[in-house]
Write a protein that holds these residues in place. Structure first.
Motif, short mmCIF file in Angstrom:
data_model
loop_
_atom_site.label_atom_id
_atom_site.label_comp_id
_atom_site.label_asym_id
_atom_site.label_seq_id
_atom_site.Cartn_x
_atom_site.Cartn_y
_atom_site.Cartn_z
N GLN A 53 1.51 8.59 -6.99
CA GLN A 53 1.40 10.20 -7.08
C GLN A 53 2.48 11.06 -6.99
N LYS A 95 0.61 -1.50 -0.29
CA LYS A 95 -0.17 0.30 -0.02
C LYS A 95 0.74 1.04 0.13
N GLU A 96 1.95 1.37 0.60
CA GLU A 96 2.98 2.20 0.82
C GLU A 96 4.03 2.79 -0.79
N ALA A 106 1.14 3.91 -3.58
CA ALA A 106 0.25 5.77 -2.97
C ALA A 106 2.02 6.24 -3.05
#
Length: 467
Positions: free
Chosen positions: A261, A253-254, A257
């Motif tokens: 972005q 997930k990190e 992210a």
């Protein structure tokens, strides 16, 4: 054996002193334990130090623990005076035997704030306590408090800009503090790994590991990527540890992210050197001199990030496939696969939405996200050479256990994306149904069959029916 109150007090003072002296003689003690010994057979110290292991004979614990516990409570009630050195020794002895005694940790907090103890010394004490009590919640809580003090000290230094000679000297001290933070981060990862190995599904250890990365490695792609690579071997050896796979999901997930972005110039910051140089080699020269070049560079950055994420998803699905086939009947593996595909499904929808919003025609990654081709076809183009056998067939176990197998793809993949070619290993719904069918057709055991059917039902219910 000591029986009277005076004899017990003398015994306790001697044992506390022996423990303190043991740490002075060998500052590299890395494990503690209690030696089964019902009674004192010899007139010698019950503290045993062999190489880097510290042992306490069990017969003295029933005298030692209540006595130091009582002294500390009397001190907190202001009924008994202890100097700072005695407090440090008593709390050290008490916490090695009972690390969940909150009052002792609070006393050490006060000693640390007064400068009597150093943060490194308290982290070392907690590390030793966790070798015998790897799930001790109070130890993990105190450890986080100590780390917060280190981070506060670091943030206070970073706000000072070296301008004068004195501030330049402070700048050198700040660099030493940054080195301390790097060593502390590595030490925390090691402590968490040891605790997780000593106690299965150690939720406290894995939660602490996540907390540390969120505070000390925010946005650092290299740290998260290295953790994901190193954890590959660990989860392959602990296929029933839900907490370990949950930590791996956090890392994914990190990375999603950050890579989703940030442009390529920032999302690749901190990556291994060979990956940074590869990605940097695809950037056009003289960025910022022309607006068109800048927009093209941003587009290249988005393409590279998309390719990197596709590679991450492919490698994770491939790891799940290898482990499910090698260790049938483990619900943890199927649960992790479900979570990974759900992450992919959400990222695909978000990426597709952004692509349609940016251009009406859509881009190469959007066509991949729509499922024009899945890993059964894309794996044939994979640099790992997985092919269909990498998902449905049996592969050599050595390929599944490679720790350094995770790497970012070649930057030329961005050009293939622009031409509409499939990148290696784009997950898709048909490939998941094909994998489940392969498991069911292989004559698996009842547990494996039950988990495979449940996964297929989840795919039909949450993701959508098989086209």
């Amino acid at each position: 054996m000591a029986e009277s109150e005076e004899e017990v007090d003398v015994l306790v003072q001697r044992v506390v002193k022996d423990i303190t002296n043991a740490f002075k003689r060998n500052p590299n003690i890395d494990e503690i334990g209690v030696i089964p010994c019902p009674e004192a057979r010899y007139n010698r110290s019950p503290i045993v130090l062999v190489e880097n292991k510290l042992g306490v004979e069990s017969w003295c614990v029933k005298f030692l623990l209540p006595s130091v516990h009582n002294k500390l409570l009397l001190y907190r009630q202001r009924k008994h005076w202890l100097d700072r050195e005695a407090l440090a020794d008593i709390t050290c002895t008490l916490l090695l035997l009972n690390p969940d005694f909150t009052t002792a940790w609070n006393v050490r907090k006060e000693l640390l704030q007064c400068g009597v103890l150093s943060p490194e010394k308290d982290l070392y004490l907690g590390k030793l306590a966790l070798t015998k009590f790897p799930k001790s919640p109070e130890t993990w809580i105190h450890r986080r408090w100590v780390l917060q003090q280190i981070l506060l000290q670091s943030s206070g230094r970073s706000r000072k800009h070296p301008q004068s000679e004195e501030e330049r000297a402070n700048g050198e001290q700040s660099r030493r503090l940054d080195d301390l933070l790097a060593r502390t981060l590595h030490q925390e990862m090691t402590v968490c790994s040891d605790a997780a190995c000593r106690y299965p599904s150690n939720y406290n250890a894995w939660s602490h590991r996540i907390w540390v990365l969120q505070r000390m490695a925010t946005g650092n792609v290299k740290v998260f990527h290295d953790e994901l690579s190193s954890m590959r071997l660990w989860v392959s050896m602990h296929v029933s540890d839900h907490s370990g796979f949950h930590y791996r999901q956090f890392l994914l997930k990190e990375l999603i992210a950050v890579l989703s972005q940030a442009p390529a110039s920032t999302s690749t910051t901190g990556l291994p050197q060979h990956q940074c140089s590869t990605l940097a080699g695809s950037s056009p020269p003289h960025l910022g001199h022309d607006q068109a070049n800048g927009e093209e560079a941003d587009e290249d950055g988005r393409q590279l990030s998309s390719t990197a994420l596709l590679q991450l998803f492919h490698q994770e699905v491939e790891l799940c496939s290898d482990l499910i086939q090698s260790f049938p009947g483990h619900e943890t593996l199927w649960s992790h696969r479900r979570h990974v595909y759900y992450l992919w499904h959400n990222w695909r929808r978000e990426h597709q939405h952004q692509g349609h919003r940016g251009s009406n025609g859509g881009s190469g990654p959007d066509r991949v996200a729509n499922g024009d081709g899945g890993p059964l076809k894309a794996c044939d183009q994979s640099p790992a050479g997985g092919g269909e056998d990498g998902v449905n067939g049996q592969r050599h176990a050595g390929n599944a256990m490679e720790v350094d197998g995770a790497s970012l793809p070649d930057p030329r993949n961005s050009k293939r994306l622009k031409r509409g070619a499939l990148p290696p290993g784009a997950p898709a719904l048909p490939s998941e149904h094909g994998f489940v069918s392969g498991i069911l057709d292989s004559g698996c055991n009842p547990e494996q069959r039950r988990f495979a059917l449940a996964y297929r039902k989840w795919l039909d219910t949450v993701i959508g029916p098989h086209p």
